[in-house]
Design a protein around this motif. Structure first.
Motif, short mmCIF file in Angstrom:
data_model
loop_
_atom_site.label_atom_id
_atom_site.label_comp_id
_atom_site.label_asym_id
_atom_site.label_seq_id
_atom_site.Cartn_x
_atom_site.Cartn_y
_atom_site.Cartn_z
N GLY A 1 -9.53 -3.35 3.00
CA GLY A 1 -10.67 -2.63 2.44
C GLY A 1 -11.04 -1.38 3.22
O GLY A 1 -10.42 -1.03 4.23
N SER A 2 -12.07 -0.70 2.76
CA SER A 2 -12.46 0.62 3.26
C SER A 2 -12.98 0.60 4.68
O SER A 2 -13.12 1.66 5.29
CB SER A 2 -13.51 1.22 2.32
N THR A 3 -13.31 -0.57 5.25
CA THR A 3 -13.79 -0.63 6.62
C THR A 3 -12.66 -0.55 7.65
O THR A 3 -12.92 -0.40 8.84
CB THR A 3 -14.56 -1.95 6.85
N GLU A 4 -11.41 -0.63 7.19
CA GLU A 4 -10.28 -0.61 8.11
C GLU A 4 -9.86 0.83 8.40
O GLU A 4 -9.86 1.68 7.51
CB GLU A 4 -9.11 -1.38 7.52
N PRO A 5 -9.50 1.13 9.67
CA PRO A 5 -9.17 2.52 10.03
C PRO A 5 -7.93 3.06 9.32
O PRO A 5 -7.79 4.28 9.17
CB PRO A 5 -8.92 2.43 11.56
N TRP A 6 -7.05 2.18 8.85
CA TRP A 6 -5.83 2.62 8.18
C TRP A 6 -6.00 2.76 6.67
O TRP A 6 -5.06 3.13 5.97
CB TRP A 6 -4.69 1.63 8.45
N PHE A 7 -7.19 2.47 6.16
CA PHE A 7 -7.40 2.41 4.70
C PHE A 7 -7.20 3.78 4.05
O PHE A 7 -7.67 4.81 4.53
CB PHE A 7 -8.81 1.91 4.40
N ASN A 8 -6.47 3.77 2.93
CA ASN A 8 -6.27 4.96 2.10
C ASN A 8 -6.76 4.60 0.69
O ASN A 8 -6.21 3.69 0.07
CB ASN A 8 -4.80 5.35 2.07
N PRO A 9 -7.78 5.27 0.17
CA PRO A 9 -8.35 4.88 -1.12
C PRO A 9 -7.39 5.09 -2.30
O PRO A 9 -7.62 4.55 -3.38
CB PRO A 9 -9.58 5.78 -1.26
N ASP A 10 -6.34 5.86 -2.08
CA ASP A 10 -5.45 6.19 -3.19
C ASP A 10 -4.23 5.28 -3.30
O ASP A 10 -3.69 5.09 -4.39
CB ASP A 10 -4.96 7.64 -3.04
N VAL A 11 -3.78 4.70 -2.17
CA VAL A 11 -2.54 3.94 -2.20
C VAL A 11 -2.53 2.91 -1.07
O VAL A 11 -3.12 3.15 0.00
CB VAL A 11 -1.32 4.88 -2.10
N TYR A 12 -1.87 1.75 -1.30
CA TYR A 12 -1.72 0.72 -0.28
C TYR A 12 -0.25 0.31 -0.24
O TYR A 12 0.28 -0.21 -1.23
CB TYR A 12 -2.61 -0.48 -0.60
N ASN A 13 0.43 0.58 0.88
CA ASN A 13 1.85 0.29 1.01
C ASN A 13 2.67 0.88 -0.14
O ASN A 13 3.59 0.23 -0.67
CB ASN A 13 2.08 -1.22 1.10
#
Length: 588
Positions: free
Chosen positions: A78-90
């Motif tokens: 989710g958005s609280t993680e420093p690696w989070f990208n709102p557009d794509v996940y893996n």
């Protein structure tokens, strides 16, 4: 004495390497629905005399009740993680709120939709993954509230890391927030054997120690076990050993699409496979355990996922591909829905063989095919061998694509067979490689005689053969190639069924329903009787989960059913004109 024993375990456990992964939990109530049968008494024996019908429902899955299913979710994405990208996940995007975006469990609108999607897919229990820490407890409480509104339940997966103080702390948090009498939605926390459960992700040694350990908070719960790649009975997730698959049990079995040959540092040895998912579901259905664990709904990274997702931008091993080898956004979601419904498992009808798992044996050498070296590397070569590297290395999954064209997939690697570099030439070796919807990964079956087939590559027109072309070899370890058609038996193959999806609907042609010469199928005691063999070339008998339990290519009038088989069976009669006739009978 007990205290010193726990201290002893603590020393051992702290030396055990931590595992990484997840767990998924699945409860099954397996109901067999029995259709009415006509029973006539004759000579003090029960007889069923049923003429072959012109309309056949051929799926044994259709007689299974709808079980209760569960799946993991990764609440920490989710958005609280420093690696989070709102557009794509893996490299993937998920279909949520009518748009493609990254998974975000901090977005309640997404959470609401995901829970509804899981419910629509037959999921009743959601296992919330807190193996990476308890920072997301508030989100689990929100999800539990949704489950309470939707007739679903939650439980928690946790990693106590071999530390009993941590185990007590985790148990107290789960009890106070979710499972205890003062938790706001405690009736929506799943219980097993009279207590709420914790899914304990750890080594088997650590789990056995936690089972012995006793404290006030620990004793509020029952524990169930999950871990990384190893396959053992009563496992509740998170990966499977690809050499073994799911392990039969009367309590718990885990099914997944994830095939893990190595950790994420070598991503080319970790991939997902629709065939692997189908095979493990079939084995689970056959054994009818109390609980079945089905992957993880939203897991893209570790290949357990089955949500609606566009994985075009993901690594090849993470991509969601259908039976044709094409990228698909919903193939896995829809397949899980088919299995959880307890009804038909879809396949394309009228192929020479049913979709499912087979050994492939050369007619001339009588040696079985397997992947050389027995691992999951893309580009590994196909060989014939007298000895399996491990038994399942000789398992191949067939998907019918229409017109007797099939994709052939080594079961434990999930990578389809094809000529090296898609060559059109003769004497080219056959390898396994990444899924694509291309003709060189497709094979046309040609039946040459009863139970014997030639396999022609759809693109090259060359036939599966044993090296060298034109002469072949009976030597174990000889490579398998494609070659120009010959009359030699090296290009002929016996397909030996392991387990199949029995799901076709076939219109009967060639057997008249108009006169007394039609075949009748009798069941007298435990013997199948056929009183007219005209036009019948082969007989197959399947049990309720699609496992072949009898085969006869020189058809006789009487086939005995093993005493261990009970319930509905499916009889498949193959006719001279190539069509098949299906009939269900009930065995007491």
């Amino acid at each position: 004495m007990k205290k010193s024993l726990f201290q002893y375990f603590q020393i051992i456990l702290n030396s055990v390497s931590e595992l990484k992964g997840y767990f998924s939990f699945y409860l099954v109530i397996f109901i067999v629905t029995i259709t009415k049968v006509s029973l006539n008494a004759s000579n003090n024996r029960d007889i069923q005399k049923l003429p072959v019908s012109s309309e056949v429902k051929s799926s044994m899955g259709s007689v299974l009740g709808t079980p209760v299913y569960a799946t993991w979710i990764m609440v920490w994405v989710g958005s609280t993680e420093p690696w989070f990208n709102p557009d794509v996940y893996n490299g993937a995007t998920m279909w949520v709120n009518n748009t493609w975006k990254a998974t975000n469990w901090n977005d309640n609108a997404q959470v609401n939709e995901f829970v509804q999607n899981m419910k629509n897919a037959g999921i009743k229990i959601i296992i919330c993954d807190l193996t990476n820490g308890f920072n997301w407890m508030s989100k689990v409480k929100y999800i539990q509230g949704l489950c309470a509104q939707n007739g679903m339940q939650v439980c928690v997966a946790a990693n106590y890391k071999g530390n009993f103080v941590t185990l007590d702390t985790q148990a107290k948090s789960i009890y106070d927030n979710l499972a205890g009498p003062n938790a706001p939605n405690n009736t929506a926390y799943f219980q097993k054997d009279g207590k709420p459960i914790i899914v304990s992700y750890c080594s088997k040694l650590q789990f056995d120690a936690a089972q012995i350990y006793s404290s006030v908070t620990r004793d509020y719960f029952n524990l169930v076990w999950s871990s990384g790649e190893d396959s053992q009975p009563d496992k509740w997730g998170w990966q499977l050993d690809p050499k073994v698959g799911t392990v039969p049990s009367t309590d718990a079995m885990f099914v997944t699409s994830s095939i893990k040959w190595a950790s994420s540092v070598t991503p080319g040895l970790w991939r997902k496979s629709l065939a692997w998912l189908d095979y493990n579901f079939l084995i689970a259905r056959k054994n009818n355990p109390q609980y079945i664990i089905v992957g993880s709904y939203d897991d893209i990274h570790e290949r357990n996922g089955w949500l609606i997702a566009n994985t075009t931008g993901s690594d090849p091993g993470m991509q969601f591909r259908d039976k044709f080898g094409a990228i698909s956004t919903d193939a896995y979601y829809n397949r899980v829905k088919e299995w959880t419904s307890g009804a038909n498992i879809s396949s394309i009808p009228s192929g020479l063989i049913l979709d499912g798992c087979y050994n492939i044996r050369n007619k001339k050498s009588n040696l079985a095919l397997q992947m050389r070296s027995g691992n999951g590397v893309a580009g590994s070569l196909l060989e014939q061998s007298s000895t399996a590297v491990y038994p399942m290395n000789q398992y191949f999954w067939f998907y019918h694509l229409g017109n007797n064209t099939y994709r052939i997939i080594p079961l434990t690697t999930g990578l389809p067979l094809a000529p090296v570099e898609a060559s059109l030439l003769s004497n080219i070796k056959i390898e396994q490689n990444w899924d694509l919807d291309v003709d060189y990964q497709k094979w046309i079956l040609e039946q040459t005689s009863t139970g014997i087939y030639a396999l022609k590559n759809k693109l090259s027109g060359k036939y599966l053969d044993v090296y060298p072309a034109g002469t072949g070899s009976t030597v174990s370890g000889a490579s398998i190639i494609q070659a120009t058609k010959t009359s030699l038996d090296f290009q002929l193959w016996k397909l030996e069924p392991i387990v199949q999806l029995v799901s076709e609907v076939t219109e009967i042609k060639g057997i008249s329903d108009q006169n007394d010469s039609q075949p009748y199928i009798y069941l007298i005691d435990r013997n199948i009787i056929i009183d007219n063999l005209k036009g019948i070339t082969e007989l197959f008998v399947y049990n309720v989960v699609g496992q072949l339990i009898n085969y006869n290519h020189s058809t006789t009038e009487s086939i005995q059913i093993d005493n261990k088989e009970k319930g509905l069976i499916l009889i498949v009669l193959k006719l001279e004109n190539g069509t098949r006739v299906f009939k269900k009978l009930f065995v007491k």
